[in-house]
Design an enzyme around this catalytic site. Structure first.
Site, PDB file in Angstrom:
ATOM      1  CE  LYS A 126      39.721  31.852  35.301  1.00 34.43           C
ATOM      2  NZ  LYS A 126      38.287  31.739  35.491  1.00 34.43           N
ATOM      3  CE  LYS A 135      37.191  30.194  45.460  1.00 30.99           C
ATOM      4  NZ  LYS A 135      36.589  30.362  44.160  1.00 30.99           N
ATOM      5  CE  LYS A 156      42.089  25.547  42.158  1.00 29.68           C
ATOM      6  NZ  LYS A 156      40.749  25.474  41.905  1.00 29.68           N
TER       7      LYS A 156
END
Ligand code: AMP
Ligand code: TRP
Length: 330
Positions: free
Chosen positions: A201, A111, A198
């Site tokens: 959201k 991230k 994966k």
């Protein structure tokens, strides 16, 4: 009786990966353990989010979890920021965790790299770095021994265990060392359009993500458009046929049948997709109906979260107190 704790970030609509990797296990565990399920809004703040949207998503997350089958009579459902044990414990544990071990967290590396590429080094928030400490605090403040999560949380759970062991070594046997509960099937559901990442959201496109509250027609369309391959034979083989294998994995996690046996029953992708869409719609449409009902009475949701807050506080504050005491705070 064992104590179960888990959390979900209210960062968007909940999807099939959340359901199969984590929530399905939450529902099972509320029947046999003292269970605490937490909507981790403080964790959500580690990423850019509009305040109004965060509030709406927090309530939508509660609605979704109740629709799936969490029963406030059987478990404690609450919002992280409403119980101050979490932030307190996070500070105390940040005095145990080390810079080096946090730097090794792959989620932080991924991230922070994306943020750095987008906006430069200054935009990588401290909270993104200390995120796993707050997660360890969530778990350890409840004395949880089991934590039902998807495969992507394995490393964070290892860190939580290391911190608990180190704390106990220095201050006495106070913290419970928890185990991750990762389901044998469905612990890592992949994006339908890009089966090498994966399901998430924050995916680039909604078309590869099945949301728990998607309408039946939408589910059918998304499964139909799922990426497969040109081999034209149905095998459970993630290396050579990741798309088809992901569909088999979903099928298997929903029906509890062996994915290889499911594979052997199909000659072509079309009929596999048709049946998979059917079982998914069958499972998700009751959940959707129940969410539509719950949405009509949001006062009830706030009441459930208020009761959850009191129960969570009563359970966690003596544990946090004993940690403070052991560390020398008066
Ligand atoms: P998050 O949405 O990241 O807060 O995740 C909530 C729970 O869902 C965690 O236990 C995750 O490990 C799990 N989870 C998230 N994405 C997936 C996925 N694609 N497959 C399986 N489990 C997942
Ligand atoms: N980090 C978890 C995720 O991204 C969410 C989470 C926060 C959590 N605190 C937790 C999960 C405690 C289990 C236990 O999905």
């Amino acid at each position: 009786m064992s104590i179960v704790f888990s959390g979900v970030r209210p960062t968007g609509q909940m999807h099939l990966g959340n359901y199969l990797g984590a929530f399905k296990n939450w529902v099972v565990n509320q029947e046999m353990a003292e269970s605490y399920y937490c909507i981790v809004d403080l964790h959500a703040l580690a990423e850019e989010v509009d305040p109004k949207v965060l509030k709406e998503r927090t309530i939508l997350t509660a609605v979704t979890l109740l629709s799936i089958g969490l029963d406030p009579e059987k478990c404690t459902l609450f919002v992280q920021s409403t119980v101050d044990s979490h932030v307190k414990m996070a500070w105390l544990l940040s005095c145990i965790g080390s810079f080096g071990e946090l730097s090794r967290m792959t989620q932080f590396k991924d991230k922070s790299q994306t943020n750095m590429l987008k906006k430069g080094e200054v935009s990588v928030k401290v909270a993104l770095f200390t995120y796993p400490i707050l997660m360890a605090a969530d778990i350890l403040a409840y004395g949880a021994d089991k934590v039902p999560v998807g495969d992507d949380q394995k490393q964070h759970l290892e860190l939580t265990r290391d911190i608990a062991v180190r704390f106990n070594g220095s201050y006495g046997d106070i913290l419970t060392v928890p185990d991750a509960l990762i389901p044998p099937k469905g612990s890592r559901i992949m994006d339908l359009l890009n089966p090498t990442v994966k399901m998430s959201k924050s995916a680039g496109s909604d078309a590869g993500v099945i949301y728990i509250l998607d309408e039946p027609k939408v589910i059918e369309k998304k499964i139909k458009s799922a990426v497969t391959d040109s081999l034209s034979s149905v095998n459970y083989d993630f290396v050579n046929q990741p798309g088809v294998s992901n569909l088999l994995e979903i099928f298997s996690a929903i029906t509890d049948e062996d994915p290889k046996i499911i594979a052997s029953q199909y000659q072509n992708y079309g009929s596999l997709k048709k049946d998979l869409a059917e079982v998914l719609i069958d499972r998700l449409s009751d959940i959707r109906q129940s969410a539509l009902e719950l949405n009509k009475n949001l006062d009830e949701i706030y009441k459930i979260l208020e009761i959850g807050k009191a129960k969570a506080y009563d359970h966690s504050s003596p544990i946090v107190k004993s940690v403070e005491d052991a560390m020398g705070l008066i």
